[in-house]
Design an enzyme around this catalytic site. Structure first.
Site, PDB file in Angstrom:
ATOM      1  N   ASN A   7       0.874  -1.178   0.000  1.00 34.46           N
ATOM      2  CA  ASN A   7       0.000   0.000   0.000  1.00 34.46           C
ATOM      3  C   ASN A   7       0.909   1.225   0.000  1.00 34.46           C
ATOM      4  OD1 ASN A   7      -1.855   1.998   0.426  1.00 34.46           O
ATOM      5  ND2 ASN A   7      -2.824   1.033   2.209  1.00 34.46           N
ATOM      6  N   LYS A  14       3.440   0.819   2.989  1.00 33.74           N
ATOM      7  CA  LYS A  14       3.116  -0.211   3.989  1.00 33.74           C
ATOM      8  C   LYS A  14       3.139  -1.557   3.292  1.00 33.74           C
ATOM      9  CE  LYS A  14      -0.380   2.412   6.364  1.00 33.74           C
ATOM     10  NZ  LYS A  14      -1.786   2.560   6.313  1.00 33.74           N
ATOM     11  N   ARG A  91      -2.569  -2.143  -3.507  1.00 35.91           N
ATOM     12  CA  ARG A  91      -3.767  -1.323  -3.363  1.00 35.91           C
ATOM     13  C   ARG A  91      -3.607  -0.134  -4.301  1.00 35.91           C
ATOM     14  NH1 ARG A  91      -5.249   3.224   0.229  1.00 35.91           N
ATOM     15  NH2 ARG A  91      -7.513   3.292   0.129  1.00 35.91           N
ATOM     16  N   HIS A 180     -12.976   3.037  -0.173  1.00 38.13           N
ATOM     17  CA  HIS A 180     -12.986   1.949   0.819  1.00 38.13           C
ATOM     18  C   HIS A 180     -13.559   0.686   0.167  1.00 38.13           C
ATOM     19  CE1 HIS A 180     -13.507   5.138   4.224  1.00 38.13           C
ATOM     20  NE2 HIS A 180     -12.226   4.833   4.089  1.00 38.13           N
ATOM     21  N   HIS A 208     -18.440   1.463   7.423  1.00 38.20           N
ATOM     22  CA  HIS A 208     -16.982   1.550   7.616  1.00 38.20           C
ATOM     23  C   HIS A 208     -16.738   2.908   8.279  1.00 38.20           C
ATOM     24  CE1 HIS A 208     -12.679   0.952   6.170  1.00 38.20           C
ATOM     25  NE2 HIS A 208     -12.695   2.201   6.596  1.00 38.20           N
ATOM     26  N   GLY A 210     -14.321   5.133  10.396  1.00 36.74           N
ATOM     27  CA  GLY A 210     -12.965   5.346  10.914  1.00 36.74           C
ATOM     28  C   GLY A 210     -12.665   6.825  10.811  1.00 36.74           C
ATOM     29  N   ASN A 211     -11.405   7.151  10.614  1.00 40.21           N
ATOM     30  CA  ASN A 211     -11.082   8.550  10.397  1.00 40.21           C
ATOM     31  C   ASN A 211     -11.738   9.012   9.089  1.00 40.21           C
ATOM     32  OD1 ASN A 211      -9.870  10.999  10.855  1.00 40.21           O
ATOM     33  ND2 ASN A 211      -8.079  10.414   9.641  1.00 40.21           N
ATOM     34  N   GLY A 212     -11.613   8.174   8.052  1.00 39.65           N
ATOM     35  CA  GLY A 212     -12.446   8.325   6.848  1.00 39.65           C
ATOM     36  C   GLY A 212     -13.606   7.357   7.017  1.00 39.65           C
ATOM     37  N   ARG A 241     -12.888  15.497   7.134  1.00 46.98           N
ATOM     38  CA  ARG A 241     -13.611  15.832   5.882  1.00 46.98           C
ATOM     39  C   ARG A 241     -15.040  16.265   6.205  1.00 46.98           C
ATOM     40  NH1 ARG A 241     -11.813  10.488   3.708  1.00 46.98           N
ATOM     41  NH2 ARG A 241      -9.786  10.809   2.737  1.00 46.98           N
ATOM     42  N   ASN A 336     -14.572  -0.648  17.410  1.00 45.63           N
ATOM     43  CA  ASN A 336     -14.175  -0.464  18.812  1.00 45.63           C
ATOM     44  C   ASN A 336     -15.152   0.295  19.692  1.00 45.63           C
ATOM     45  OD1 ASN A 336     -11.485  -1.661  18.678  1.00 45.63           O
ATOM     46  ND2 ASN A 336     -11.067  -0.011  17.235  1.00 45.63           N
ATOM     47  N   GLU A 385      -8.196  -5.247   4.778  1.00 49.77           N
ATOM     48  CA  GLU A 385      -8.006  -4.926   3.367  1.00 49.77           C
ATOM     49  C   GLU A 385      -6.815  -5.679   2.775  1.00 49.77           C
ATOM     50  OE1 GLU A 385      -9.298  -0.449   2.813  1.00 49.77           O
ATOM     51  OE2 GLU A 385      -8.720  -0.852   4.865  1.00 49.77           O
TER      52      GLU A 385
HETATM   53  P1  ADP Z   1      -8.431   5.354   8.935  1.00 52.03           P
HETATM   54  O1  ADP Z   1      -8.001   3.988   8.443  1.00 52.03           O
HETATM   55  O2  ADP Z   1      -9.556   5.971   8.166  1.00 52.03           O
HETATM   56  O3  ADP Z   1      -7.307   6.315   9.186  1.00 52.03           O
HETATM   57  P2  ADP Z   1      -9.278   3.874  11.290  1.00 52.03           P
HETATM   58  O4  ADP Z   1     -10.245   2.938  10.697  1.00 52.03           O
HETATM   59  O5  ADP Z   1      -7.980   3.351  11.799  1.00 52.03           O
HETATM   60  O6  ADP Z   1      -9.055   5.154  10.386  1.00 52.03           O
HETATM   61  O7  ADP Z   1     -10.027   4.619  12.507  1.00 52.03           O
HETATM   62  C1  ADP Z   1      -9.364   5.566  13.262  1.00 52.03           C
HETATM   63  C2  ADP Z   1     -10.357   6.214  14.191  1.00 52.03           C
HETATM   64  O8  ADP Z   1     -10.982   5.195  15.004  1.00 52.03           O
HETATM   65  C3  ADP Z   1      -9.642   7.146  15.147  1.00 52.03           C
HETATM   66  O9  ADP Z   1      -9.822   8.474  14.736  1.00 52.03           O
HETATM   67  C4  ADP Z   1     -10.341   6.911  16.453  1.00 52.03           C
HETATM   68  O10 ADP Z   1     -11.097   8.055  16.730  1.00 52.03           O
HETATM   69  C5  ADP Z   1     -11.298   5.776  16.244  1.00 52.03           C
HETATM   70  N1  ADP Z   1     -11.181   4.777  17.324  1.00 52.03           N
HETATM   71  C6  ADP Z   1     -10.245   3.816  17.488  1.00 52.03           C
HETATM   72  N2  ADP Z   1     -10.475   3.130  18.643  1.00 52.03           N
HETATM   73  C7  ADP Z   1     -11.573   3.683  19.196  1.00 52.03           C
HETATM   74  C8  ADP Z   1     -12.330   3.424  20.385  1.00 52.03           C
HETATM   75  N3  ADP Z   1     -11.977   2.475  21.233  1.00 52.03           N
HETATM   76  N4  ADP Z   1     -13.400   4.191  20.614  1.00 52.03           N
HETATM   77  C9  ADP Z   1     -13.755   5.182  19.767  1.00 52.03           C
HETATM   78  N5  ADP Z   1     -13.100   5.462  18.641  1.00 52.03           N
HETATM   79  C10 ADP Z   1     -12.032   4.737  18.354  1.00 52.03           C
END
Ligand code: ADP
Length: 402
Positions: A7, A14, A91, A180, A208, A210-212, A241, A336, A385
């Site tokens: 990636n 990575k 990727r 994604h 999905h 996450g941050n995105g 975003r 999580n 992924e």
């Molecule tokens: P990306 O791959 O888009 O960068 P991830 O899927 O790794 O992001 O998600 C990262 C986000 O998940 C972090 O910004 C964090 O806020 C959130 N996160 C991780 N663990 C926890 C948790 N235990 N509780 C709440 N949010 C969490």
């Protein structure tokens, strides 16, 4: 078969080496600061201490050479010889409207990846460099491109077309692609497999988060909807975003702040989302949750807004599929944050969706978190992924040999 998954980002690379006989990760690592002073490779082998190499990496080619050196290193390596790596899966962000599926890389594929530089300006050039670095360092080893846009290519025109003059679609292929995609494909398939969803009952919504963040709707693994668009900016409120905004907002900021469109798009991508709504407190959901608990009103607004858009999107996708059989949460927040899942799903109590609080507290594995009498089954499935890329790589390399 050993598959190396790559990636490549603009200044990072990575990797994971996966033994596909049992799908175990043999080694993984990260090259940082490629093309910048202070380049570093961190190589991790399960059960061993991290191996760190600080050596100049002017380009992805040198980074790739160092990765291969680490993989065959007598002390820290995991294979005797580079030839023990059977194939490489990459990727690739954008396959434009040409590729609906993963493909073995040849000159035509590289040409399309290059033609899509405009559509994925940060990622596609790096992805191509990653491929070319493998070709240079591992001649004869097949490379497979796995596109993040493939999943969204399965949508119908009424879902993917923007209602703008046709020439922009025909000339420039401006449409909704969705991102994604590798995660949505993997998690929707895993939901069907893990939940043993019978044929005819495979309407799945994948969140999905996450941050995105993006949400998809699919039937038997085929995309019906996905929330990101031409770029990952469309859709939900995300870490940094904005998600959907009226395009007139862009014009207004340009006119009143003397900014260019590029500058405003950078703001919408990097300085918006929950970061902006929380008054620049954080883009990290853990920080926001802690602040909300302490009574921070802006953190509450950011989290309420995030949830609102997730709920609105799930509701819309249930409508377009005439119902839903399973809803699955994945990625950093989705995997999580049980409290977030509960708050989102409680909005669908009117449909008869119910979570089991004990199961909703379990982490780190595939689990069904709904109660047996819930009308819709709800799952948490960790996304993977790299494994999805490795599986496609094996399938295509074997098909090519046959
Ligand atoms: P990306 O791959 O888009 O960068 P991830 O899927 O790794 O992001 O998600 C990262 C986000 O998940 C972090 O910004 C964090 O806020 C959130 N996160 C991780 N663990 C926890 C948790 N235990 N509780 C709440 N949010 C969490």
């Amino acid at each position: 078969m050993n598959v190396l998954v790559i990636n490549a980002g603009s200044s990072s690379l990575k990797y994971q080496l996966i033994n596909m006989d049992d799908e175990s990760v043999v080694a993984k690592g990260l090259c940082e600061r490629i093309g910048i002073e202070g380049s570093k490779l961190t190589h991790k082998v399960p059960g061993k201490e991290d191996y760190v190499v600080e050596e100049a990496m002017p380009s992805h080619k040198e980074a790739m050479a160092l990765v291969l050196k680490a993989l065959v290193d007598p002390e820290h390596g995991v294979v005797a010889n580079i030839n023990d790596i059977d194939a490489v899966g990459h990727r690739v962000l954008h396959g434009g409207s040409t590729y609906t599926q993963s493909i073995v890389v040849d000159d035509d594929v590289k040409k399309v990846i290059r033609e899509c530089f405009d559509l994925g300006p940060l990622h596609n050039p790096a992805n191509l460099m990653g491929i070319e670095a493998c070709e240079a360092n591992m001649p004869g080893t097949p490379n497979v491109a796995v596109f993040d846009t493939s999943f969204g290519m399965g949508m119908e025109p009424y879902a993917y077309r923007y209602a703008i003059p046709e020439e922009y679609y025909t000339k420039y292929h401006l449409r909704r692609y969705g991102f994604h995609g590798t995660s949505h494909t993997f998690v929707s398939r895993e939901t069907i497999k893990f939940g043993q969803l019978p044929e005819g009952h495979q309407r799945v919504i994948v969140c999905h988060l996450g941050n995105g963040s993006s949400i998809s709707a699919s039937v038997a693994g085929k995309a019906v909807e996905t929330s990101m668009g031409l770029t990952p900016l469309e859709g939900l409120v995300m870490g940094t975003r904005s998600g959907d905004v009226d395009p007139a907002v862009v014009q207004y900021i340009c006119d009143h702040e003397g900014k260019s469109v590029d500058e405003v798009l950078t703001i919408l991508n990097k300085k918006s989302g929950v970061l902006a709504l929380s008054g620049n407190l954080s883009s990290d959901f853990r920080d926001l949750r802690d602040a909300e608990i302490k009574g921070d009103e802006k953190a509450k607004l950011a989290l309420d807004s995030f949830r609102h858009h997730v709920i609105k999107t799930i509701g819309g996708y249930i409508a377009v599929m005439n119902g839903v059989d399973a809803i699955t949460f994945t990625a950093g927040i989705g995997e999580n944050d049980g409290d977030m899942r509960e708050k989102i799903m409680s909005h669908f109590a009117y449909l008869g969706i119910k979570l089991d609080p004990e199961k909703n507290a379990v982490r780190g594995k595939n689990i069904e978190i709904s109660t047996p009498d819930s009308t819709v089954r709800v799952f948490v499935i960790p996304t993977n992924e790299e494994l999805a890329i490795a599986r496609d790589t094996v399938r295509l390399v074997e098909e090519a040999k046959a």
